[in-house]
Structure formats: C-alpha cells, structure tokens
Design an enzyme around this catalytic site. Structure first.
Site, PDB file in Angstrom:
ATOM      1  N   GLU A   1      -9.091 -11.216  -9.537  1.00 57.96           N
ATOM      2  CA  GLU A   1      -7.739 -10.986  -8.930  1.00 57.96           C
ATOM      3  C   GLU A   1      -7.368 -12.443  -7.798  1.00 57.96           C
ATOM      4  O   GLU A   1      -6.406 -12.247  -7.256  1.00 57.96           O
ATOM      5  CB  GLU A   1      -7.754  -9.676  -7.993  1.00 57.96           C
ATOM      6  CG  GLU A   1      -9.084  -9.729  -6.951  1.00 57.96           C
ATOM      7  CD  GLU A   1      -8.990  -8.420  -6.123  1.00 57.96           C
ATOM      8  OE1 GLU A   1      -7.820  -7.574  -6.165  1.00 57.96           O
ATOM      9  OE2 GLU A   1      -9.985  -7.982  -5.589  1.00 57.96           O
TER      10      GLU A   1
ATOM     11  N   ASN B   1      -2.509  -6.776  -8.815  1.00 59.58           N
ATOM     12  CA  ASN B   1      -1.612  -6.907  -7.564  1.00 59.58           C
ATOM     13  C   ASN B   1      -1.901  -8.002  -6.717  1.00 59.58           C
ATOM     14  O   ASN B   1      -0.794  -8.715  -6.250  1.00 59.58           O
ATOM     15  CB  ASN B   1      -2.007  -5.397  -6.711  1.00 59.58           C
ATOM     16  CG  ASN B   1      -1.811  -4.413  -7.496  1.00 59.58           C
ATOM     17  OD1 ASN B   1      -1.069  -4.142  -8.328  1.00 59.58           O
ATOM     18  ND2 ASN B   1      -2.656  -3.028  -6.797  1.00 59.58           N
ATOM     19  N   ASP B   2      -3.069  -8.297  -6.637  1.00 59.78           N
ATOM     20  CA  ASP B   2      -3.434  -9.561  -5.938  1.00 59.78           C
ATOM     21  C   ASP B   2      -3.335 -10.669  -6.846  1.00 59.78           C
ATOM     22  O   ASP B   2      -2.791 -11.947  -6.271  1.00 59.78           O
ATOM     23  CB  ASP B   2      -4.932  -9.463  -5.424  1.00 59.78           C
ATOM     24  CG  ASP B   2      -4.820  -8.640  -3.946  1.00 59.78           C
ATOM     25  OD1 ASP B   2      -4.124  -8.851  -3.092  1.00 59.78           O
ATOM     26  OD2 ASP B   2      -5.795  -7.998  -3.781  1.00 59.78           O
TER      27      ASP B   2
ATOM     28  N   HIS C   1       0.710  -1.103   0.202  1.00 59.72           N
ATOM     29  CA  HIS C   1       0.092  -0.172   0.150  1.00 59.72           C
ATOM     30  C   HIS C   1       0.687   1.253  -0.163  1.00 59.72           C
ATOM     31  O   HIS C   1       0.300   2.394  -0.574  1.00 59.72           O
ATOM     32  CB  HIS C   1      -1.058   0.129   1.202  1.00 59.72           C
ATOM     33  CG  HIS C   1      -1.886   1.244   1.090  1.00 59.72           C
ATOM     34  ND1 HIS C   1      -2.958   1.438   0.263  1.00 59.72           N
ATOM     35  CD2 HIS C   1      -1.794   2.430   1.470  1.00 59.72           C
ATOM     36  CE1 HIS C   1      -3.253   2.611   0.384  1.00 59.72           C
ATOM     37  NE2 HIS C   1      -2.685   3.186   1.009  1.00 59.72           N
TER      38      HIS C   1
ATOM     39  N   CYS D   1      -6.814  -3.034 -13.359  1.00 67.11           N
ATOM     40  CA  CYS D   1      -6.853  -1.794 -12.378  1.00 67.11           C
ATOM     41  C   CYS D   1      -5.722  -2.054 -11.389  1.00 67.11           C
ATOM     42  O   CYS D   1      -5.451  -1.399 -10.722  1.00 67.11           O
ATOM     43  CB  CYS D   1      -8.144  -1.734 -11.669  1.00 67.11           C
ATOM     44  SG  CYS D   1      -8.718  -3.036 -10.730  1.00 67.11           S
TER      45      CYS D   1
HETATM   46  C1  PEP Z   1      -5.520  -5.222  -7.198  1.00 67.32           C
HETATM   47  O1  PEP Z   1      -5.318  -6.312  -6.469  1.00 67.32           O
HETATM   48  O2  PEP Z   1      -4.652  -5.467  -8.223  1.00 67.32           O
HETATM   49  C2  PEP Z   1      -6.247  -4.353  -6.893  1.00 67.32           C
HETATM   50  C3  PEP Z   1      -6.394  -3.114  -7.737  1.00 67.32           C
HETATM   51  O3  PEP Z   1      -6.776  -4.239  -5.496  1.00 67.32           O
HETATM   52  P1  PEP Z   1      -5.969  -3.622  -4.314  1.00 67.32           P
HETATM   53  O4  PEP Z   1      -4.422  -3.146  -4.627  1.00 67.32           O
HETATM   54  O5  PEP Z   1      -6.703  -2.656  -3.763  1.00 67.32           O
HETATM   55  O6  PEP Z   1      -5.905  -5.036  -3.540  1.00 67.32           O
HETATM   56 MG    MG Z   2      -6.657  -6.399  -4.858  1.00 65.93          MG
END
Ligand code: PEP
Ligand code: MG
Length: 580
Positions: free
Chosen positions: A430, A453-454, A188, A501
């Site tokens: 994800e 990301n996940d 984060h 995203c």
């Molecule tokens: C992701 O996991 O790619 C995502 C956009 O969500 P976050 O980063 O909030 O987990």
């Molecule tokens: Mg995520």
C-alpha cells in the site's frame, strides 16, 4: 439538494440527528401555523433537558467545588426566567419561526440590554445568559455530550466528521444513513457506512449548518446527494427509488451460494473486510468465502485500556471458528493516521499519514506487536488463520517482523503452546516503494494483498480523507492501473498469491480490469459489494478480461480511461450499471 461524494450505495429516508459537537449555528426557518404548537413543545422540552443537564452537572460539581455548584443554580434560574422563555415562545407564535432562531434573537435583544447596564456584576451575567442559551440551542439541534449513545430510534446521522472511535460507540442498529461534511472517497466514514450496509455521502461543505435535528432528510448514496425536508413529490420519487434499489439487492442474493467463477473456469475468491468479530455471522448471507482483511485496530479504539493477550486470543479464536472452513486474514495493528489510540493521547505528529503508523509503530513498540502475534498464533489452531503486516514500505520491515514472529514461535514451542506450524504470513502492498519493490517483499512472504486505499493516496499524493482534494483521488489514474499490473506480474513470477483488499476491490466498475490482471487469487471487500462483483465475474471470461485490461493500460490519459471504462462496462453489463 446538497452535493457530496457517494461512499456507500443505497437510499435512506429519515429524521436527521446532528452529532457534530463542534459547531453551533441556528438558521432561520419559517414554519406553518399548524406546526407552531409542536415547535413550542420542542422548545419547552429543550429547556427542560438543559435544566436537567445543569442539575446533573451540579451533582458532579458539588463534589469538587461548592462555589461552582452555586453558579449552576444561577444558570438554572435563568431558564426559569420569564423573559427568556416567554419572549422566545412569543416569537415562535408571532413570527412563525423555528425555536433555534427565536431564542437566538431573544438572546440578542437581552444582550443589548446588558450593554446599557453600568453595574459590572450584572454585566458578568451576560456570559452566563449566553452559556445557558447555547445549552438550549445545543439540545434543540441535538448536540449533547452523550449524543452518540443517546440515539434510541432510527435516524440519519449528520455530522461534521466521524472519528473511528466515534463509530465504535454508535448504536449501529439505529443508523439508517450517514452524511458528513468532511471526508473523501475512502475515508473511514465510508468504510463504516458500507460495513453497516447503509447509504453514505461525505464531503458536503457546511453540512451541519444546513440541517437541524428532526428535519426529514434523504441520503442518496448512489448519486451522492442529501435532500433536506423534501417536497411530497420528490419524497415519493425517492421512496420508489429506494424500494427498487432494495429489490435489486435482494435479487442479487438469490444465487449467493455459487462461487465467483468466470465462464472459462477461473475462480476468484470473494472475501470480506471486517472490523469486528460480530460481523462474521452476517457474512454467509453475502456469500463471502472467508475474511480477507480483519482490521484489528478497532478492538483497541473502543477501549480506554489496551486489550490483553487473552482478550485478543478469545476474539480471534471465535472469529476463526465462526468463519471456518474458510480462511481469515488477521492484519496486525494499523494504528496511526485517522485511527489513534485513546490511551496514547492525541496524535501530535505534523503529518500522521507519513508518520508512525502500521508496521512502523509495531516495530517501535514491539511489546504491543508481540502480544498480537502470540494471540493470533494461539488462535490459529481453531481455523485457517493468516497473519498480514500493514504499511510496509521496505522489505527490511518484513524481515524484522518475521524475526519477531520466529522468536515468538520458538518461545511457544519451548513452552509447548500449540499453533498452526503452517500459518501463512503476508504483507500489504500500500505504499509506492512496496509496490515498486514488491518482488523483494514477495521473497519474504506467502502472499500479498494490495491496499488500494492507501496506495492511491500515496501514489497520487492525495489525502484520502480530505474532501477538498477528493476530486483528485482517482482510482483509475493510469499510474494506478500500471502499478497494479506491475505488482500482479511480480506475484505471478514469484508464484505467490495476490489479492486486493482496498475499496477498489469491491467496485464493480473495476472488476473486469482487476480480473484481467490475470492471476488474482481473491478480492476482499465490504460484504455488501460481494454480490455485485460476483455477478460481473460470472458473466465474464478470463481471456476477454485480460484483453480488456491491456486495452485500458494502452490508453494515454486518465480521462480517456474513465470514458472507455464506464462506456464499456455499461455496454457489457447493462443490468449492473443502470442505476442513477
Ligand atoms: C487500504 O489501505 O487499502 C486498506 C485496505 O487498509 P485501510 O483502509 O485500513 O488503510
Ligand atoms: Mg491501508
């Protein structure tokens, strides 16, 4: 020079402000004769600050227990003590050392004296002395209970880790740059730094032990370096790099009004990821064609109490109005893992990344979920609002969430509360199971958005927040490229929109490959990345991108992919990849 992981581009130069409140370590530093007086003044003001803090605590404590407030008086007296203060000042003068080190050494000497005393009562004072000295060291290093809200001037934040709830209380206008000891590529902290448009480096081992508050620091978010108290020549070099970087960024903003269309007329909408409605007013500057991901959990993290339906409605309504006529995708609560509600207490799950997060929590605590859905539906009248569910791992979760949504819609119709009857609903892809079975999920939604990301974390079994395995967090792993192709092909077959995203969507190195998936509706990213990605799209053709993606997918190892990708991208877009 300290080496870490670059998570937000740019170069910042400024004074360090140590935030970490968990570790105390005074390092020995020698100082120039000309800086001795300055060091003594710094020491005296830390002593005064400690006295003040003790008096403030005393005021609060006296309401609870008179005895405790007397102890605090004793502590304050220790700070009046000539030996402690005078000896430390003497050490700074004679040995030309920093105040933190001088007081630590004075303490050691005094503690030895205590050891020789036979009186138990006086021996008990040993702990008091240590506590008081630690208070002074904390102030010298810049640690204190209010250090987040205490920042009143531009600084570079240095911390062991920055929790998402910390980020909401930081006075953002004063943060020039950010460096942390913990954290991986998509933790984060990086997302926070990118959103602010400030350089960020994470994953530097023992960082907070190497820097003191007030040190001059350079954060190089391009190469992932942090430099402490640089020599004059190095400082000049970085100032030059910094101004070149800023000039390049400004140049990119000149054509920002144009959409991202390839030279064979394929349009990819470039949208923004946001965490609060305040960010919307800055999005125009970066040419965002909407919000592709509103991470709503930050509306909850900043509060001790949960936001009410009307709080949420007002927030979403404002967001929808401000971004209109462009769309806004509001993601329902993705609490869990690194983002915990303070009102829920500390997280006691052994494995929170695999625990009750995202849609799982919403389906267990449906009251929280229903309040969110109702507020989003009400706000949908004020713009082009879409709903998105996070952390889907099975189609049944989408079906259940949609049932809850349908019930709420029916209730609202009965009560004649208007909302957009055509509101679109989407799911985040994800988790590996959602990716593999994305065809089923596509059957239940209007669109999907890939959260890389996940997805990378779960596909590769690599914690996205752990700096120790950050080298294994490999966005260009063959498995990731293949799964992205699989999801995108499923979306094409279903005739549904697909977007990305996660951070990969904003990485210019990935742009040609992602474009080449062939049917990308939009990419949603940190707004500062939009001009960079747009530049690549506008110089490319869809046909060529498709060939390029296929070439990458035909390679047999991650190493080969990385070599081919960086080589080709540098060759094709030299101006975009020249910095280093
Ligand atoms: C992701 O996991 O790619 C995502 C956009 O969500 P976050 O980063 O909030 O987990
Ligand atoms: Mg995520």
């Amino acid at each position: 020079m300290l080496k870490g992981i670059a998570v937000s581009k740019g170069i910042s130069i400024g004074e360090a402000h140590i935030l970490d409140r968990s570790k105390l370590c005074a390092l020995k530093q020698t100082i120039n004769s000309s800086n001795i007086e300055k060091e003594i003044t710094r020491f005296r003001s830390a002593v005064e600050q400690t006295k003040k803090q003790m008096q403030e605590t005393k005021k609060k404590a006296s309401k609870i227990a008179h005895k405790f407030s007397i102890i605090l008086d004793t502590y304050t007296l220790l700070l009046e003590d000539d030996i402690l203060v005078k000896d430390t000042i003497n050490k700074i003068k004679v040995e030309k050392v920093n105040a933190e080190w001088a007081i630590t050494e004075t303490l050691k000497k005094s503690l030895l004296l205590f050891d020789k005393i036979n009186d138990e009562y006086l021996k008990g004072k040993k702990d008091d002395l240590e506590l008081v000295v630690n208070g002074v060291i904390k102030n010298l290093l810049g640690y204190n209970q209010n250090s987040l809200s205490d920042i009143h001037k531009p600084v570079i934040l240095i911390t062991h880790a920055l929790s998402p709830s910390d980020t909401v209380s930081i006075p953002r206008q004063y943060v020039l740059g950010l460096a942390t000891a913990a954290g991986g590529k998509t933790s984060h902290v990086g997302i926070f730094a990118s959103a602010l448009g400030i350089p960020g480096v994470v994953g530097i081992k023992s960082l907070t032990e190497k820097i003191n508050t007030g040190d001059q620091v350079i954060v190089d978010g391009i190469n992932g370096h942090v430099i402490i108290n640089p020599e004059k020549n190095l400082l000049e070099l970085y100032k030059k790099k910094q101004s070149e970087h800023l000039q390049n960024e400004d140049k990119l903003l000149l054509d920002i009004g144009k959409p991202a269309i390839t030279n064979d007329q394929f349009h990819v909408k470039l949208m923004a990821n946001i965490e609060s409605t305040h960010e919307i007013k800055t999005l125009k500057k970066f040419g965002a064609e909407g919000v592709g991901l509103y991470r709503t959990e930050f509306l909850y993290l900043s509060l001790q109490n949960l936001p009410s339906e009307s709080d949420l409605y007002n927030n979403f309504k404002k967001a929808a109005q401000e971004i209109s006529p462009y769309p806004i995708v509001i993601r329902t609560l993705d609490i869990g893992m690194d983002k915990q509600l303070s009102s829920k207490g500390t997280n006691d799950e052994d494995n929170p990344a695999l625990g009750l997060r995202g849609i799982r929590l919403s389906l267990v605590n449906s009251e929280l979920f229903e309040i969110q859905l109702r507020s989003i539906l009400r706000a949908s009248l004020h713009g082009k609002v879409k709903i998105m569910y996070p952390m889907i791992s099975d189609v049944q979760e989408v079906i259940t969430a949609n049932l809850i949504l349908d019930n709420i819609k029916n209730e609202m119709r009965e009560k004649q509360i208007p909302f957009d009857e055509d509101i679109e609903v989407g799911a985040m892809i994800e988790t590996p199971s959602a990716a593999i079975c994305s065809d089923q999920i596509l059957g239940e939604v209007d669109f999907i958005s890939i959260g890389t990301n996940d997805l990378i974390q779960y596909m590769l079994a690599v914690d996205r927040m752990n700096e120790q395995v950050a080298h294994l967090y490999e966005p260009y792993h063959l498995a990731i490229l293949k799964i992205l192709k699989h999801i995108s092909d499923n979306a094409r077959k279903a005739g549904k929109k697909v977007s990305i995203c996660g951070e990969l969507g904003g990485d210019p190195l990935a742009t040609l490959f992602l474009l080449g998936l062939g049917n990308l509706d939009s990419l949603s990213m940190d707004p500062h990345s939009i001009p960079h990605v747009k530049k690549i799209i506008c110089q490319s053709s869809l046909k060529d991108a498709k060939d390029f993606s296929q070439q990458l997918l035909n390679l047999s190892s991650t190493t080969e992919i990385n070599c081919f990708l960086t080589g080709e991208m540098r060759k094709r877009y030299p101006l975009s990849f020249q910095e280093g």
